[in-house]
Design a protein around this motif. Structure first.
Motif, PDB file in Angstrom:
ATOM      1  N   ASN A 154     -21.264  -4.258  83.403  1.00  0.00           N
ATOM      2  CA  ASN A 154     -21.594  -5.680  83.374  1.00  0.00           C
ATOM      3  C   ASN A 154     -20.356  -6.555  83.527  1.00  0.00           C
ATOM      4  OD1 ASN A 154     -24.447  -5.450  82.773  1.00  0.00           O
ATOM      5  ND2 ASN A 154     -23.768  -4.659  80.801  1.00  0.00           N
ATOM      6  N   PRO A 160     -12.149  -2.567  73.535  1.00  0.00           N
ATOM      7  CA  PRO A 160     -12.890  -1.351  73.201  1.00  0.00           C
ATOM      8  C   PRO A 160     -12.137  -0.110  73.692  1.00  0.00           C
ATOM      9  CG  PRO A 160     -14.308  -2.943  74.319  1.00  0.00           C
ATOM     10  CD  PRO A 160     -12.912  -3.447  74.423  1.00  0.00           C
ATOM     11  N   ARG A 191     -17.333  -5.013  81.458  1.00  0.00           N
ATOM     12  CA  ARG A 191     -17.529  -4.297  80.194  1.00  0.00           C
ATOM     13  C   ARG A 191     -18.590  -3.227  80.415  1.00  0.00           C
ATOM     14  NH1 ARG A 191     -13.107  -4.741  77.751  1.00  0.00           N
ATOM     15  NH2 ARG A 191     -12.714  -6.602  76.535  1.00  0.00           N
ATOM     16  N   ASP A 221     -17.103   0.686  66.277  1.00  0.00           N
ATOM     17  CA  ASP A 221     -16.450   1.071  67.528  1.00  0.00           C
ATOM     18  C   ASP A 221     -14.935   0.961  67.375  1.00  0.00           C
ATOM     19  OD1 ASP A 221     -18.926   1.385  68.864  1.00  0.00           O
ATOM     20  OD2 ASP A 221     -19.025  -0.780  69.216  1.00  0.00           O
ATOM     21  N   ASP A 259     -18.494  -9.726  82.333  1.00  0.00           N
ATOM     22  CA  ASP A 259     -18.407 -10.567  81.143  1.00  0.00           C
ATOM     23  C   ASP A 259     -17.777 -11.899  81.551  1.00  0.00           C
ATOM     24  OD1 ASP A 259     -18.375 -11.439  78.488  1.00  0.00           O
ATOM     25  OD2 ASP A 259     -16.446 -10.490  78.084  1.00  0.00           O
ATOM     26  N   ILE A 299     -24.721   4.298  81.863  1.00  0.00           N
ATOM     27  CA  ILE A 299     -23.673   3.346  81.513  1.00  0.00           C
ATOM     28  C   ILE A 299     -23.981   2.063  82.262  1.00  0.00           C
ATOM     29  CG2 ILE A 299     -21.217   2.779  81.670  1.00  0.00           C
ATOM     30  CD1 ILE A 299     -20.621   5.774  81.520  1.00  0.00           C
ATOM     31  N   SER A 315     -10.771  -0.004  79.323  1.00  0.00           N
ATOM     32  CA  SER A 315     -11.507  -1.263  79.151  1.00  0.00           C
ATOM     33  C   SER A 315     -10.621  -2.461  79.482  1.00  0.00           C
ATOM     34  CB  SER A 315     -12.067  -1.385  77.733  1.00  0.00           C
ATOM     35  OG  SER A 315     -11.030  -1.555  76.795  1.00  0.00           O
ATOM     36  N   LYS A 341     -21.378  -0.486  78.731  1.00  0.00           N
ATOM     37  CA  LYS A 341     -22.228  -0.273  77.565  1.00  0.00           C
ATOM     38  C   LYS A 341     -23.091   0.948  77.823  1.00  0.00           C
ATOM     39  CE  LYS A 341     -25.695  -2.458  74.696  1.00  0.00           C
ATOM     40  NZ  LYS A 341     -25.272  -2.989  73.441  1.00  0.00           N
ATOM     41  N   LYS A 342     -23.047   1.878  76.890  1.00  0.00           N
ATOM     42  CA  LYS A 342     -23.858   3.093  77.012  1.00  0.00           C
ATOM     43  C   LYS A 342     -25.289   2.765  76.609  1.00  0.00           C
ATOM     44  CE  LYS A 342     -23.537   7.967  76.530  1.00  0.00           C
ATOM     45  NZ  LYS A 342     -24.187   8.358  77.743  1.00  0.00           N
ATOM     46  N   ILE A 343     -26.227   3.101  77.485  1.00  0.00           N
ATOM     47  CA  ILE A 343     -27.652   2.894  77.231  1.00  0.00           C
ATOM     48  C   ILE A 343     -28.343   4.220  77.531  1.00  0.00           C
ATOM     49  CG2 ILE A 343     -29.723   1.594  77.831  1.00  0.00           C
ATOM     50  CD1 ILE A 343     -27.898  -0.680  78.776  1.00  0.00           C
TER      51      ILE A 343
END
Length: 187
Positions: free
Chosen positions: A133, A32, A122, A73, A135, A130, A115, A124-126
């Motif tokens: 996490n 990413p 990893r 992405d 993986d 951010i 990345s 992840k935008k929420i």
């Protein structure tokens, strides 16, 4: 938002064992990318061109060093659904990032996509947050977990430099404090 796995899971990259598998594992898309990394990736191509395989050079000529995946992405291009186009193969089957190699040799001013540096973490935008996490990849990183257990090193400790690069020293210091508090709560 940091996953508890970063604080709990043993991990220390073991390149001698995995041979850089995170750069050449099966998948339709590569690493990413952040939008501000795209021009850097384009710029890197000219610097590392001779370090790339002929197949990687063909992919870059055809589609460029990155593309938008099915989710829209930006990701690094891959060769044959497997290798990142920036894999630089060394004797013995070891894969190194050609961009990082150029950076270490002083030929380029940027290390590599963040990345890649963060893997196996990893992001992840929420909403406004951010999520950070882990993986977990048993096939690829089993040797890293084994070495992490031997050295008593956790994911966040192994990835200190990458996490500081992304979030800063202050953030990492707070993460260390949280890890200590977490450890005290669970032992």
């Amino acid at each position: 938002m940091v996953s508890e796995d970063l604080l709990d899971e043993a991990f220390c990259c073991d390149l001698d064992q995995c041979k850089g598998a995170c750069c050449f594992s099966d998948g339709e898309s590569g690493a990413p990318l952040d939008g501000d990394e795209l021009p850097l990736l384009e710029e890197a191509v000219a610097v590392v061109w001779d370090d790339l395989t002929p197949r990687a050079q063909a992919v870059i000529r055809e589609q460029g060093p990155w593309f938008k995946d099915k989710a829209g992405d930006a990701v690094t291009s891959v060769v044959g659904g497997r290798d990142c186009v920036f894999c630089a193969w060394a004797p013995g089957g070891m894969c190194h990032c050609a961009i990082e190699k150029a950076w270490r040799e002083g030929r380029f001013h940027w290390m590599k996509p963040v990345s890649c540096h963060l893997y196996p973490v990893r992001l992840k935008k929420i909403g406004d947050y951010i999520a950070v996490n882990y993986d977990r990849q048993d096939k690829m990183c089993g040797c890293a977990r084994k070495l992490g257990r031997k050295l008593d090193m956790k994911v966040y400790q192994c990835l200190r430099t990458a996490l500081v690069r992304k979030f800063g020293e202050g953030w990492y210091s707070q993460l260390e404090n949280a890890a200590e508090a977490w450890k005290e709560m669970h032992f």
